[in-house]
Scaffold this active site. Structure first.
Site, PDB file in Angstrom:
ATOM      1  N   TRP A 174       0.796  -1.233   0.000  1.00 20.54           N
ATOM      2  CA  TRP A 174       0.000   0.000   0.000  1.00 20.54           C
ATOM      3  C   TRP A 174       0.829   1.285   0.000  1.00 20.54           C
ATOM      4  CZ3 TRP A 174      -5.060   1.603  -0.054  1.00 20.54           C
ATOM      5  CH2 TRP A 174      -5.312   2.886   0.426  1.00 20.54           C
ATOM      6  N   MET A 175       0.383   2.275  -0.773  1.00 19.76           N
ATOM      7  CA  MET A 175       0.829   3.654  -0.523  1.00 19.76           C
ATOM      8  C   MET A 175      -0.345   4.598  -0.577  1.00 19.76           C
ATOM      9  SD  MET A 175       2.856   5.563  -3.685  1.00 19.76           S
ATOM     10  CE  MET A 175       2.491   7.281  -3.295  1.00 19.76           C
ATOM     11  N   ASP A 183      -0.553   9.057   0.703  1.00 18.59           N
ATOM     12  CA  ASP A 183      -0.008  10.384   0.425  1.00 18.59           C
ATOM     13  C   ASP A 183       1.506  10.432   0.194  1.00 18.59           C
ATOM     14  OD1 ASP A 183      -2.439  10.475   1.667  1.00 18.59           O
ATOM     15  OD2 ASP A 183      -1.824  11.787   3.292  1.00 18.59           O
ATOM     16  N   GLN A 209       3.177   7.595   2.587  1.00 12.97           N
ATOM     17  CA  GLN A 209       2.408   6.792   3.535  1.00 12.97           C
ATOM     18  C   GLN A 209       2.369   5.362   2.998  1.00 12.97           C
ATOM     19  OE1 GLN A 209       0.076   8.402   6.453  1.00 12.97           O
ATOM     20  NE2 GLN A 209       2.224   9.010   6.287  1.00 12.97           N
ATOM     21  N   PHE A 260       1.653   9.379  10.484  1.00  4.47           N
ATOM     22  CA  PHE A 260       0.848  10.030   9.451  1.00  4.47           C
ATOM     23  C   PHE A 260       1.694  11.024   8.660  1.00  4.47           C
ATOM     24  CE2 PHE A 260      -4.007   9.682  10.368  1.00  4.47           C
ATOM     25  CZ  PHE A 260      -3.928   8.307  10.317  1.00  4.47           C
ATOM     26  N   SER A 261       1.018  11.706   7.754  1.00  2.48           N
ATOM     27  CA  SER A 261       1.707  12.550   6.773  1.00  2.48           C
ATOM     28  C   SER A 261       2.484  13.698   7.393  1.00  2.48           C
ATOM     29  CB  SER A 261       0.692  13.103   5.777  1.00  2.48           C
ATOM     30  OG  SER A 261       0.323  12.068   4.905  1.00  2.48           O
ATOM     31  N   ARG A 321      -3.572  17.462  11.917  1.00  3.24           N
ATOM     32  CA  ARG A 321      -2.435  16.706  11.368  1.00  3.24           C
ATOM     33  C   ARG A 321      -1.811  17.325  10.124  1.00  3.24           C
ATOM     34  NH1 ARG A 321      -6.876  12.775  10.610  1.00  3.24           N
ATOM     35  NH2 ARG A 321      -7.552  12.740   8.443  1.00  3.24           N
TER      36      ARG A 321
HETATM   37  C1  FRU Z   1      -4.838  11.823   3.623  1.00  4.29           C
HETATM   38  C2  FRU Z   1      -4.590  11.294   5.013  1.00  4.29           C
HETATM   39  C3  FRU Z   1      -3.828  12.290   5.869  1.00  4.29           C
HETATM   40  C4  FRU Z   1      -3.194  11.412   6.901  1.00  4.29           C
HETATM   41  C5  FRU Z   1      -2.857  10.181   6.108  1.00  4.29           C
HETATM   42  C6  FRU Z   1      -2.999   8.885   6.848  1.00  4.29           C
HETATM   43  O1  FRU Z   1      -4.995  10.806   2.688  1.00  4.29           O
HETATM   44  O2  FRU Z   1      -5.792  10.910   5.625  1.00  4.29           O
HETATM   45  O3  FRU Z   1      -4.623  13.320   6.398  1.00  4.29           O
HETATM   46  O4  FRU Z   1      -2.062  11.992   7.476  1.00  4.29           O
HETATM   47  O5  FRU Z   1      -3.726  10.161   4.992  1.00  4.29           O
HETATM   48  O6  FRU Z   1      -2.496   7.821   6.118  1.00  4.29           O
END
Ligand code: FRU
Length: 459
Positions: free
Chosen positions: A15-16, A18, A34, A77-78, A146
């Protein structure tokens, strides 16, 4: 079925979502993303890593960040990557704690730092994490808080985060300042959303272009942007516009390179066997002179062009142009230029087996249509001087209109399963000329392409 894109970046497997930490450093573009290394599904979010000299060919690198596990860090997270004042590469990311299992990551977020080696390969989390907590906002509670995006402002750092403030059913972009990336001060709301702009926002990008500031956000819907000015800690904004009309394009991030280019890429929500998600083609953005952005795939992609064909026709009422023309492939670029008085419908249809997928601009309804998706056209769009650039990469299609608008889509599996596609030009109405340039594009991995030219055609 072979649906795996051939010239879009994807992780080695699984999986990828962001793109994260996009930075141009020492002549190299770095891309973090991600990543769930275990499954082709969202979960256990790590930061994958790759680098490139040309934004086209990527070298996979070891995973940069893994969640610690335990109560405190379930996901990384991002976020973003910058080079700190002492020369150390630094990542700022959102840490999501275990209790988010119940609250779906909308709570239990804080913002953390990690420091990297000079090559940006090995990362160590800062012992003093988190560096920003909800407590910084006085009594204001935040949800969906975030996605740090940081830039240098004189001797300070500035940062934006998104968040939904207590009592509000929409997202806002919040602004922070720090002298050293460690101690942060909250400066207030940079840009407040409203319910018409999505129930929340994600992944803010904020950058300068000329004398303007551009804010991009992902509102759980097609990505939007606004060109404006930064005055007294507020984004004085011009109208919101859509960065990409497709629902399959999301969560952008930016590189600013040594040539001064600002480049934006997003996550394409495509998936197939053993893989899920890829990076959009990186796009160079600029000011379009009409309050919006110019948006064009980076020039480096031209290096993938292989066999080339050109079709040129004069269009006149009652004559079907391109009647016999059909190109074929699953990995192609098309550059179409039209100069038509009263052009009606300009675009293409992909055909494979019984399946069809049409994408075209309809000047009567002034919409772009791609499969079942529709988007309004900008008032400047005119068939008398009109251009479409199209990238088809197995199940992913990216369409650029007049270098100003974009639409990314995932092609229907029935069509993809029967590829290669016959690519049939659609031109209806109008009088004038149409010219199509078509290239087979080389893949960036090792799997062979199945593109060819089935039938060429002159005017
Ligand atoms: C956007 C998001 C971000 C979060 C990340 C989690 O696609 O929901 O807001 O940091 O993906 O994977």
């Amino acid at each position: 079925m072979n649906d795996r894109p051939r010239y879009h970046f994807l992780p080695p497997a699984n999986w990828m979502n962001d793109p994260n930490g996009t930075i141009f450093h020492d002549g190299t573009f770095h891309l973090f993303y991600q990543h769930n290394p275990h499954r082709p599904r969202w979960g256990s979010i790590h930061w994958g890593h790759a680098r490139s000299r040309d934004l086209v060919h990527w070298e996979h690198l070891p995973i940069a960040l893994a969640p610690d596990g335990g109560m405190r860090e379930r996901h990384c997270f991002s976020g973003c990557c910058v080079i700190a004042g002492d020369g150390r590469p630094a990542i700022l990311y959102t840490r999501i704690g275990l209790r988010s299992l119940l609250s779906r990551a909308s709570r239990w977020a804080d913002q953390c730092l990690a420091f990297g080696d000079p090559g940006l390969i090995a990362w160590r989390k800062h012992a003093g994490n988190p560096v920003v907590t909800e407590a910084l906002h006085g009594g204001t509670r935040l949800r969906h808080w975030r996605d740090p995006y940081v830039w240098k402002d004189g001797s300070d750092w500035r940062m934006v985060l998104v968040g939904q403030r207590a009592g509000e059913k929409f997202g806002s972009v919040l602004l922070y300042r720090s002298p050293d990336l460690l101690a942060w001060r909250y400066e207030g709301v940079l840009c407040r959303g409203d319910e018409s702009l999505g129930k929340g926002w994600e992944c803010p990008n904020y950058f300068r272009l000329g004398d303007r500031w551009v804010l991009i956000v992902s509102p759980y819907a097609p990505v939007i942007y606004s060109v404006g000015e930064l005055r007294e800690g507020r984004h004085q904004r011009g109208p919101w516009r859509t960065f990409d009309h497709g629902r399959s394009f999301y969560a952008t991030n930016t590189w600013i390179d040594d040539r001064g280019r600002t480049l934006v890429a997003g996550w394409v929500k495509a998936a197939g066997e053993g893989w899920a998600g890829c990076l959009s083609l990186p796009r160079e953005v600029g000011l379009d002179g009409a309050g919006g952005l110019s948006i064009a795939p980076v020039a480096e992609l031209e290096g993938l062009r292989r066999e080339h064909r050109r079709l040129e026709v004069r269009v006149a009422p009652g004559q079907p142009p391109f009647a016999a023309a059909s190109l074929s492939g699953d990995s192609v670029e098309i550059d179409a230029r039209y100069a038509l008085e009263a052009g009606e419908r300009l675009g293409f249809e992909l055909r494979a087996g019984q399946a069809r997928y049409a994408f075209y601009v309809d000047f009567r309804s002034r919409t772009l249509q791609a499969g079942s998706a529709r988007a309004p056209l900008r008032p400047e769009t005119d068939s008398r001087a009109f251009g479409l650039r199209v990238f088809v990469d197995r199940c992913v299609i990216e369409i650029f209109i007049d270098g100003r608008e974009a639409m990314t889509a995932v092609l229907p599996p029935r069509l993809v399963g029967a590829a290669p596609y016959a690519i049939v030009p659609l031109v209806s109405g109008g009088r004038g000329t149409a010219r199509l340039d078509w290239w087979r594009l080389e893949g960036i991995g090792s799997s062979p392409s199945s593109s060819s030219i089935s039938e060429a055609h002159g005017g």
